[in-house]
Structures are given as structure tokens and as C-alpha cells.
Design a protein around this motif. Structure first.
Motif, mmCIF file in Angstrom:
data_model
loop_
_atom_site.group_PDB
_atom_site.id
_atom_site.type_symbol
_atom_site.label_atom_id
_atom_site.label_comp_id
_atom_site.label_asym_id
_atom_site.label_seq_id
_atom_site.Cartn_x
_atom_site.Cartn_y
_atom_site.Cartn_z
ATOM 1 N N LEU A 148 10.856 6.786 9.489
ATOM 2 C CA LEU A 148 9.836 7.359 8.602
ATOM 3 C C LEU A 148 10.051 6.942 7.157
ATOM 4 C CD1 LEU A 148 9.502 10.969 10.121
ATOM 5 C CD2 LEU A 148 8.016 8.980 10.490
ATOM 6 N N LEU A 149 11.321 6.839 6.747
ATOM 7 C CA LEU A 149 11.609 6.412 5.377
ATOM 8 C C LEU A 149 11.157 4.968 5.166
ATOM 9 C CD1 LEU A 149 12.799 7.289 2.668
ATOM 10 C CD2 LEU A 149 15.020 6.445 3.431
ATOM 11 N N PHE A 150 11.367 4.145 6.179
ATOM 12 C CA PHE A 150 10.885 2.761 6.086
ATOM 13 C C PHE A 150 9.361 2.738 5.927
ATOM 14 C CE2 PHE A 150 8.924 -0.968 7.880
ATOM 15 C CZ PHE A 150 9.566 -1.982 7.198
ATOM 16 N N LEU A 151 8.675 3.516 6.735
ATOM 17 C CA LEU A 151 7.205 3.537 6.666
ATOM 18 C C LEU A 151 6.718 4.126 5.341
ATOM 19 C CD1 LEU A 151 6.314 4.579 10.335
ATOM 20 C CD2 LEU A 151 6.165 2.303 9.304
ATOM 21 N N GLN A 152 7.468 5.075 4.807
ATOM 22 C CA GLN A 152 7.116 5.654 3.505
ATOM 23 C C GLN A 152 7.248 4.601 2.399
ATOM 24 O OE1 GLN A 152 8.515 9.588 2.175
ATOM 25 N NE2 GLN A 152 9.526 8.583 0.461
ATOM 26 N N LYS A 153 8.364 3.858 2.400
ATOM 27 C CA LYS A 153 8.576 2.816 1.388
ATOM 28 C C LYS A 153 7.469 1.782 1.468
ATOM 29 C CE LYS A 153 13.581 3.116 0.862
ATOM 30 N NZ LYS A 153 14.867 2.595 1.345
ATOM 31 N N ARG A 154 7.112 1.421 2.704
ATOM 32 C CA ARG A 154 6.060 0.445 2.914
ATOM 33 C C ARG A 154 4.742 0.974 2.361
ATOM 34 N NH1 ARG A 154 2.283 -0.042 6.934
ATOM 35 N NH2 ARG A 154 1.480 -2.161 7.222
ATOM 36 N N ALA A 155 4.458 2.245 2.627
ATOM 37 C CA ALA A 155 3.210 2.843 2.157
ATOM 38 C C ALA A 155 3.164 2.880 0.634
ATOM 39 C CB ALA A 155 3.060 4.252 2.724
ATOM 40 N N LYS A 156 4.300 3.187 0.017
ATOM 41 C CA LYS A 156 4.332 3.314 -1.440
ATOM 42 C C LYS A 156 4.326 1.965 -2.149
ATOM 43 C CE LYS A 156 6.142 7.925 -2.048
ATOM 44 N NZ LYS A 156 7.252 8.760 -2.490
ATOM 45 N N ASN A 157 4.877 0.958 -1.489
ATOM 46 C CA ASN A 157 4.942 -0.360 -2.125
ATOM 47 C C ASN A 157 3.675 -1.179 -1.965
ATOM 48 O OD1 ASN A 157 7.489 0.206 -2.979
ATOM 49 N ND2 ASN A 157 8.507 -0.874 -1.302
ATOM 50 N N GLY A 158 2.819 -0.753 -1.014
ATOM 51 C CA GLY A 158 1.583 -1.482 -0.795
ATOM 52 C C GLY A 158 0.742 -1.483 -2.059
ATOM 53 N N SER A 159 0.380 -2.666 -2.538
ATOM 54 C CA SER A 159 -0.408 -2.731 -3.763
ATOM 55 C C SER A 159 -1.785 -2.131 -3.504
ATOM 56 C CB SER A 159 -0.540 -4.170 -4.243
ATOM 57 O OG SER A 159 -1.176 -4.941 -3.259
ATOM 58 N N SER A 160 -2.328 -1.450 -4.503
ATOM 59 C CA SER A 160 -3.586 -0.731 -4.297
ATOM 60 C C SER A 160 -4.755 -1.688 -4.067
ATOM 61 C CB SER A 160 -3.877 0.178 -5.491
ATOM 62 O OG SER A 160 -3.709 -0.537 -6.688
ATOM 63 N N SER A 161 -4.629 -2.928 -4.571
ATOM 64 C CA SER A 161 -5.712 -3.889 -4.360
ATOM 65 C C SER A 161 -5.775 -4.312 -2.898
ATOM 66 C CB SER A 161 -5.503 -5.104 -5.259
ATOM 67 O OG SER A 161 -4.252 -5.692 -5.002
ATOM 68 N N LYS A 162 -4.607 -4.568 -2.335
ATOM 69 C CA LYS A 162 -4.539 -5.010 -0.943
ATOM 70 C C LYS A 162 -3.982 -3.856 -0.113
ATOM 71 C CE LYS A 162 -1.548 -8.290 0.140
ATOM 72 N NZ LYS A 162 -0.707 -7.677 1.148
ATOM 73 N N ARG A 163 -4.800 -2.844 0.118
ATOM 74 C CA ARG A 163 -4.341 -1.634 0.803
ATOM 75 C C ARG A 163 -3.698 -1.951 2.150
ATOM 76 N NH1 ARG A 163 -2.738 2.665 0.012
ATOM 77 N NH2 ARG A 163 -3.683 3.751 1.758
ATOM 78 N N THR A 164 -2.499 -1.449 2.350
ATOM 79 C CA THR A 164 -1.904 -1.572 3.676
ATOM 80 C C THR A 164 -2.395 -0.391 4.507
ATOM 81 O OG1 THR A 164 0.000 -0.334 2.891
ATOM 82 C CG2 THR A 164 0.213 -2.737 2.949
ATOM 83 N N THR A 165 -2.526 -0.623 5.803
ATOM 84 C CA THR A 165 -2.909 0.475 6.674
ATOM 85 C C THR A 165 -1.632 1.175 7.108
ATOM 86 O OG1 THR A 165 -4.358 -1.207 7.530
ATOM 87 C CG2 THR A 165 -4.559 0.980 8.486
ATOM 88 N N GLU A 166 -1.591 2.476 6.940
ATOM 89 C CA GLU A 166 -0.403 3.215 7.339
ATOM 90 C C GLU A 166 -0.242 3.156 8.860
ATOM 91 O OE1 GLU A 166 0.669 2.936 4.705
ATOM 92 O OE2 GLU A 166 -0.737 3.921 3.378
ATOM 93 N N VAL A 167 0.996 2.998 9.282
ATOM 94 C CA VAL A 167 1.284 2.930 10.715
ATOM 95 C C VAL A 167 1.570 4.341 11.230
ATOM 96 C CG1 VAL A 167 2.880 2.026 12.445
ATOM 97 C CG2 VAL A 167 2.197 0.588 10.524
ATOM 98 N N PRO A 168 0.759 4.850 12.174
ATOM 99 C CA PRO A 168 1.006 6.193 12.694
ATOM 100 C C PRO A 168 2.176 6.226 13.684
ATOM 101 C CG PRO A 168 -0.893 5.238 13.784
ATOM 102 C CD PRO A 168 -0.414 4.216 12.787
ATOM 103 N N VAL A 169 2.788 7.393 13.807
ATOM 104 C CA VAL A 169 3.946 7.546 14.696
ATOM 105 C C VAL A 169 3.647 8.611 15.744
ATOM 106 C CG1 VAL A 169 6.392 8.195 14.828
ATOM 107 C CG2 VAL A 169 5.555 6.906 12.838
#
Ligand code: GTP
Ligand code: MG
Length: 273
Positions: A148-169
Motif C-alpha cells: 500500500l505504501l508503494f501504491l501511495q507513493k506512486r499515486a502521490k508522485n503521479g504528475s497532475s498533467s499525466k494522471r496515473t490511474t490508481e491501482v485498486p487492491v
């Protein structure tokens, strides 16, 4: 007319969780369900390597893009003729192999640039009969915390211009056939409470360390830095990473003939497609 119905055979799911949770048993069952030819159940043993298998979603399971499929819907016929395929990667759960396999697969699969092969979801499997043991609970919660911490870091680092899609668990609360199994609600509470403990001791460690040295901004706390207790709801609210805890069984009475013990997990998979 229906020939252009989207069938994404390359949608990827990652199967994580501690050793003995039933990941390989689940993968094997999905494979057997997907091919009419082989119905024999293989015996599983501790995995040391990750394996990627292609399986099919039962036609009656609705997908996210086709949520309200009724039995009269022509797309059901289409799905029966041309079932939706997806891929699932089984990983070894042994503590020593997590960094090099499970977490490393998570890094690789979330970095995929190709939208067709991007990671659709993580299935984190737990043995619900084993969680009464303190050491097993701690080990399971630590692994889930790291995911979950990995997915959180990924979510927070995703640039707002190129939105990453959050991966559900999906926390697949397996082995519900055993009478010693904790029900999914209790599994959720135990995991949340244990992750909260892990989070607190980590925060304390960081504070102690920052007394001498500068606090490293790489070190991040799961959820938020407030005093609020950790919950999956909080994580979804703060970070956008959704966690569902759903009970099921790969083996045992619940399985019956068609593996109904895994039906609700397949429905979760369908919703991600
Ligand atoms: P590693 O490969 O070591 O990470 O473990 P794993 O998660 O792949 O576990 P595996 O699939 O090998 O299953 C471990 C044991 O649990 C096997 O003996 C399975 O038969 C058993 N098992 C799996 N699912 C269930 C279930 O739903 N109910 C019961 N009673 N046993 C299960
Ligand atoms: Mg295995």
C-alpha cells in the motif's frame, strides 16, 4: 455487429500475499476453470518463481464496462462465444523473496507505459485461519503495508498533467471453508489495527532519528500524518487507493463444482476490466 466488442486479453493482475495463503491454488483453479480440457487439480507447493497465466472470466460475471448485463443481453452471448481473457501473475510469498519478486513485480507492472498491459489490480491473498497467530498477522500486515505504501507513493508522485490511474487492491480473505477462519469483517479490522501499529512504530522511529539527523523526505507514512487511526477508508479518502476485503475459498465446501468460492473475487476482477 458484435465483432468489435473489446476483449482485453492483456489486462494484467498481480497476485501477492504471504506464503501458504493459497495464491498458487487460486491460479491453478482459474486455469482449470478456463480450460475445459484439464480439470485435474494439481498439488501446490511453496513457489519460488513468479508465473504469468492467461485465464478467462466466466461469461456471467459483469465487467466494469458492461456493468448491467442481463441474461437477455446479446453481449452475454458474445461473451460466451468469446470470453474475456485476463492475465494473472502468481508470485512467491516467502518473506525472503518478496523484495526480489512480489514488490519488484509491482514496480515493473505499474511502470508499464502500454495502456493495454497496464496493471489493473492487485489481489492480496490472506489465509484467514492463520491470522489469529500474532506473528502471522504481523507478517501479513507488514507485507500489505509495504504494498500500500508503494501504491501511495506512486499515486502521490503521479504528475497532475499525466494522471496515473490508481491501482485498486482486493484483499482476498481465503480459506473461509475452515471453521477456524476469521470472517472478512474481522480480517479487515485486524489488518487495519496491525497496519496502524506498524505505522505508529515507523513514525516514532522517524521522529527519534530526526533528533540527530534531518528527516529524510523519502520516508513517508501510510495514510496521513495525523493521529487518526489507520483504515482502508482513510487511505481511499486521502490517497485514492481503494482496498476491498472480500471472503472466499479456493478449496473446500464453498467451492462446489464451479468454484463458486472464488466467484466474488472474479466479480471484483470483472469490475476492474
Ligand atoms: P507460496 O507459494 O509459498 O507463496 O504459497 P501460496 O500462497 O501459493 O499457497 P498455496 O497455493 O501453495 O496453498 C497453500 C496451502 O493452502 C495448500 O495446501 C492449499 O491446498 C491450501 N489452500 C489453498 N486455498 C485453500 C482454501 O480455500 N481452503 C483450504 N482449506 N485450504 C486451502
Ligand atoms: Mg505459490
Amino acid at each position: 455487429f458484435f465483432q468489435t466488442v473489446a476483449s482485453p486479453p492483456s489486462s494484467n493482475f498481480l497476485l501477492l500475499g504471504p506464503s501458504g495463503a493459497g495464491k498458487t491454488a487460486f491460479t491453478t483453479l482459474l486455469e482449470a476453470k478456463s480450460s475445459l480440457a484439464s480439470n485435474k487439480s494439481h498439488s501446490t507447493h511453496t513457489s519460488q518463481q513468479s508465473t504469468l497465466v492467461t485465464v478467462t472470466l466466466p461469461p456471467t460475471v459483469p465487467t466494469g464496462s458492461n456493468r448491467y448485463r442481463s441474461v437477455n443481453d446479446p453481449s452475454l452471448k458474445e461473451a460466451t462465444r468469446n470470453p474475456i481473457k485476463y492475465r494473472i501473475k502468481d508470485t512467491p510469498g516467502h518473506g525472503k523473496l518478496r523484495a526480489s519478486q512480489g514488490i519488484s513485480e509491482l514496480q515493473t507492472m505499474t511502470q508499464s507505459k502500454d495502456i493495454k498491459t497496464r496493471l489493473r489490480g492487485v489481489v492480496f491473498m490472506v489465509d484467514t485461519a492463520a491470522l489469529v497467530d500474532e506473528a502471522t498477522l504481523r507478517d501479513t500486515a507488514t507485507y500489505l503495508h509495504d504494498v500500500l505504501l508503494f501504491l501511495q507513493k506512486r499515486a502521490k508522485n503521479g504528475s497532475s498533467s499525466k494522471r496515473t490511474t490508481e491501482v485498486p487492491v482486493l484483499v482476498a480473505a481465503n480459506k473461509q471453508d475452515l471453521f477456524t477462519a476469521l470472517p472478512p469483517g474481522a480480517v479487515k479490522e485486524k489488518l487495519e489495527a496491525e497496519i496502524d501499529r506498524i505505522r505508529k512504530s515507523k513514525t516514532k522511529g522517524l521522529l527519534d532519528a530526526s533528533a540527530d539527523t534531518e528527516l529524510e523526505d523519502e520516508e513517508e507514512i501510510l495514510g496521513n500524518d495525523e493521529q487518526e487511526a489507520f483504515s482502508f477508508k482513510l487511505l481511499e479518502h486521502e490517497v485514492g487507493v481503494k482496498v476491498d476485503v472480500v471472503g472466499g475459498a479456493v478449496k473446500g465446501d464453498l467451492q462446489e463444482e464451479f468454484g463458486s468460492g472464488v466467484r466474488r473475487w472474479e466479480e471484483w476482477v470483472g469490475m476492474c476490466l
